[in-house]
Design a protein around this motif. Structure first.
Motif, PDB file in Angstrom:
ATOM      1  N   SER A  40       1.539  26.415 -17.097  1.00 52.56           N
ATOM      2  CA  SER A  40       2.692  25.511 -17.143  1.00 52.56           C
ATOM      3  C   SER A  40       2.381  24.165 -16.492  1.00 52.56           C
ATOM      4  O   SER A  40       2.968  23.142 -16.854  1.00 52.56           O
ATOM      5  CB  SER A  40       3.907  26.163 -16.486  1.00 52.56           C
ATOM      6  N   LEU A  41       1.443  24.139 -15.541  1.00 53.90           N
ATOM      7  CA  LEU A  41       1.060  22.867 -14.929  1.00 53.90           C
ATOM      8  C   LEU A  41       0.308  21.999 -15.940  1.00 53.90           C
ATOM      9  O   LEU A  41       0.550  20.789 -16.052  1.00 53.90           O
ATOM     10  CB  LEU A  41       0.203  23.132 -13.693  1.00 53.90           C
ATOM     11  N   ALA A  42      -0.596  22.616 -16.696  1.00 52.53           N
ATOM     12  CA  ALA A  42      -1.290  21.885 -17.759  1.00 52.53           C
ATOM     13  C   ALA A  42      -0.299  21.413 -18.816  1.00 52.53           C
ATOM     14  O   ALA A  42      -0.435  20.311 -19.374  1.00 52.53           O
ATOM     15  CB  ALA A  42      -2.353  22.767 -18.403  1.00 52.53           C
ATOM     16  N   LEU A  43       0.712  22.224 -19.091  1.00 53.47           N
ATOM     17  CA  LEU A  43       1.744  21.860 -20.054  1.00 53.47           C
ATOM     18  C   LEU A  43       2.523  20.637 -19.578  1.00 53.47           C
ATOM     19  O   LEU A  43       2.742  19.687 -20.342  1.00 53.47           O
ATOM     20  CB  LEU A  43       2.692  23.046 -20.247  1.00 53.47           C
ATOM     21  N   ALA A  44       2.948  20.649 -18.318  1.00 55.55           N
ATOM     22  CA  ALA A  44       3.708  19.519 -17.781  1.00 55.55           C
ATOM     23  C   ALA A  44       2.868  18.243 -17.789  1.00 55.55           C
ATOM     24  O   ALA A  44       3.359  17.164 -18.133  1.00 55.55           O
ATOM     25  CB  ALA A  44       4.176  19.849 -16.362  1.00 55.55           C
ATOM     26  N   ALA A  45       1.587  18.364 -17.420  1.00 50.40           N
ATOM     27  CA  ALA A  45       0.711  17.195 -17.422  1.00 50.40           C
ATOM     28  C   ALA A  45       0.536  16.641 -18.831  1.00 50.40           C
ATOM     29  O   ALA A  45       0.557  15.414 -19.042  1.00 50.40           O
ATOM     30  CB  ALA A  45      -0.647  17.562 -16.820  1.00 50.40           C
ATOM     31  N   GLY A 123      21.076  17.546 -22.161  1.00 53.53           N
ATOM     32  CA  GLY A 123      20.978  17.090 -23.543  1.00 53.53           C
ATOM     33  C   GLY A 123      19.558  17.104 -24.078  1.00 53.53           C
ATOM     34  O   GLY A 123      19.176  16.219 -24.864  1.00 53.53           O
ATOM     35  N   ALA A 124      18.768  18.098 -23.689  1.00 51.93           N
ATOM     36  CA  ALA A 124      17.368  18.152 -24.116  1.00 51.93           C
ATOM     37  C   ALA A 124      17.256  18.631 -25.555  1.00 51.93           C
ATOM     38  O   ALA A 124      17.963  19.549 -25.977  1.00 51.93           O
ATOM     39  CB  ALA A 124      16.578  19.088 -23.199  1.00 51.93           C
ATOM     40  N   ALA A 125      16.338  18.024 -26.290  1.00 50.82           N
ATOM     41  CA  ALA A 125      16.068  18.446 -27.671  1.00 50.82           C
ATOM     42  C   ALA A 125      15.147  19.650 -27.706  1.00 50.82           C
ATOM     43  O   ALA A 125      15.170  20.424 -28.672  1.00 50.82           O
ATOM     44  CB  ALA A 125      15.447  17.295 -28.450  1.00 50.82           C
ATOM     45  N   ALA A 126      14.313  19.820 -26.690  1.00 52.75           N
ATOM     46  CA  ALA A 126      13.350  20.922 -26.684  1.00 52.75           C
ATOM     47  C   ALA A 126      12.973  21.268 -25.254  1.00 52.75           C
ATOM     48  O   ALA A 126      12.985  20.406 -24.364  1.00 52.75           O
ATOM     49  CB  ALA A 126      12.100  20.559 -27.483  1.00 52.75           C
ATOM     50  N   VAL A 127      12.636  22.550 -25.064  1.00 53.48           N
ATOM     51  CA  VAL A 127      12.087  23.034 -23.796  1.00 53.48           C
ATOM     52  C   VAL A 127      10.733  23.641 -24.112  1.00 53.48           C
ATOM     53  O   VAL A 127      10.628  24.527 -24.970  1.00 53.48           O
ATOM     54  CB  VAL A 127      13.006  24.084 -23.142  1.00 53.48           C
ATOM     55  N   LEU A 128       9.700  23.171 -23.424  1.00 54.95           N
ATOM     56  CA  LEU A 128       8.346  23.665 -23.656  1.00 54.95           C
ATOM     57  C   LEU A 128       8.018  24.791 -22.679  1.00 54.95           C
ATOM     58  O   LEU A 128       8.303  24.692 -21.482  1.00 54.95           O
ATOM     59  CB  LEU A 128       7.322  22.541 -23.483  1.00 54.95           C
ATOM     60  N   LEU A 129       7.414  25.855 -23.203  1.00 49.58           N
ATOM     61  CA  LEU A 129       6.993  27.000 -22.402  1.00 49.58           C
ATOM     62  C   LEU A 129       5.479  27.131 -22.491  1.00 49.58           C
ATOM     63  O   LEU A 129       4.889  26.879 -23.540  1.00 49.58           O
ATOM     64  CB  LEU A 129       7.654  28.281 -22.915  1.00 49.58           C
ATOM     65  N   GLY A 130       4.845  27.565 -21.402  1.00 51.56           N
ATOM     66  CA  GLY A 130       3.388  27.521 -21.313  1.00 51.56           C
ATOM     67  C   GLY A 130       2.666  28.784 -21.709  1.00 51.56           C
ATOM     68  O   GLY A 130       1.541  29.007 -21.256  1.00 51.56           O
ATOM     69  N   HIS A 131       3.256  29.627 -22.557  1.00 52.86           N
ATOM     70  CA  HIS A 131       2.581  30.857 -22.961  1.00 52.86           C
ATOM     71  C   HIS A 131       1.325  30.545 -23.770  1.00 52.86           C
ATOM     72  O   HIS A 131       1.357  29.731 -24.691  1.00 52.86           O
ATOM     73  CB  HIS A 131       3.521  31.726 -23.795  1.00 52.86           C
TER      74      HIS A 131
END
Length: 333
Positions: A40-45, A123-131
């Protein structure tokens, strides 16, 4: 000598995030769910890099489950990284984890409820998950062990509603390498090493054993199986949706009536999907409705010899009367 590009792992995580967000409108808000682990840290970056270049806004959510000493402080540290990563807003979501379904399921339910509420509020269009691909392989093995059919074997979807999983084609080793190349230090959750959890045992013992005994590539093969199974399951679900409309005589106020003749003409895989949908429409809780329940209802169609009705979770019953199958609250008059 020309400019040197990013580390290959960094390029990979940025690429898949860019592809996952390519359909969003400019100005849309995308949130990364970040625990502080490598994935998830790589995802956020990656989101912090990609979002402004794609005309999007990127933010960060981290969930404090309150299950370990110091969890609040760690969650605050993860949220504080958002500024360094170019993400705003950043929020800590504090949840209370119940007990329903066991500790893993209860924590997951609390986490997703908090993420959904925050996404709605912001009001987010998407939420990213790090699976990652490794997580997908673990999910397939767990589904296989439960014997719950192709939908379970199809694993996690790359996109499901507001949730998107850009890393399903990438290995866990790639996210670790990306964090190292970016100078980010992941936090290793002790729960990820606790063998009391089924998924941890799959990760620590079962998958390595399969790799040793069957050769390398098992993880990739399991993830590929998930993709193929999902395509098949989606097709069968679409067929079942049409079949339900054709078989349903009524579906009102939790009383579902289906024509037996219509059910008899369906392939078993489609018929069982129709019956599961009917049971849920009648009020049976989906989480408690097992394949055994559905098979028992199916016997009212395929092996009818005047037997009594079938008891279903949630106080529901399925009975056959005069060429119709009725699913409703028990007892059915």
């Amino acid at each position: 000598m020309g400019p040197v590009g990013p580390h290959p792992a960094v390029a990979d995580v940025r690429r898949v995030v860019r592809e996952a967000l390519s359909d969003l409108d400019r100005g849309a808000l995308v949130l990364a769910a970040c625990s502080g682990g490598a994935d998830s840290l790589a995802l956020a970056a990656a989101l912090g890099f990609v979002a402004p270049r794609a005309g999007l806004r990127g933010g960060l959510l981290t969930v404090d489950h309150g299950l370990q000493d110091g969890s609040a402080e760690r969650a605050a540290e993860v949220a504080a990284l958002a500024g360094k990563l170019g993400l705003d807003p950043a929020e800590v979501l504090t949840v209370r984890v119940g007990t329903a379904g066991g500790p893993e399921a209860a924590a997951r339910d609390a986490r997703y409820a908090a993420l959904a509420a925050a996404a709605d509020r912001l009001g987010a269009a998407a939420v990213l998950l790090g699976h990652t691909r490794d997580d997908q392989a673990e999910t397939v093995l767990l589904g296989l062990a439960r014997g719950s059919g192709p939908r379970s074997l199809s694993g996690m979807a790359a996109a499901s509603g507001r949730y998107r999983r850009p890393f399903l084609e990438l290995s866990r080793a790639t996210t670790v390498a990306a964090c190292e190349a970016l100078g980010l230090t992941p936090w290793n959750d002790p729960h990820n090493e606790d063998v009391r959890y089924t998924r941890v045992r799959v990760r620590a013992a079962i998958l390595p054993l399969l790799e040793r005994e069957l050769g390398p590539g098992v993880t990739e093969a399991l993830a590929r199986t998930a993709r193929l199974a999902r395509d098949d399951a989606d097709a069968l679900d679409e067929w079942a949706d049409m079949a339900y409309q054709n078989c349903a005589l009524s579906d009102i106020d939790g009383i579902v009536t289906l024509t037996v003749a219509g059910l008899e003409g369906l392939p078993g895989a489609v018929r069982r999907r129709v019956l599961r949908r009917a049971a849920i429409a009648a009020g049976a809780p989906s989480g408690a409705l097992s394949a055994t329940h559905v098979l028992a209802v199916e016997r009212l169609v395929t092996a009818w010899h005047g037997q009594k009705g079938v008891d279903l979770p949630g106080g529901r019953t399925a009975v056959r009367r005069y060429g119709t199958l009725i699913l409703a609250i028990s007892p059915i008059p």
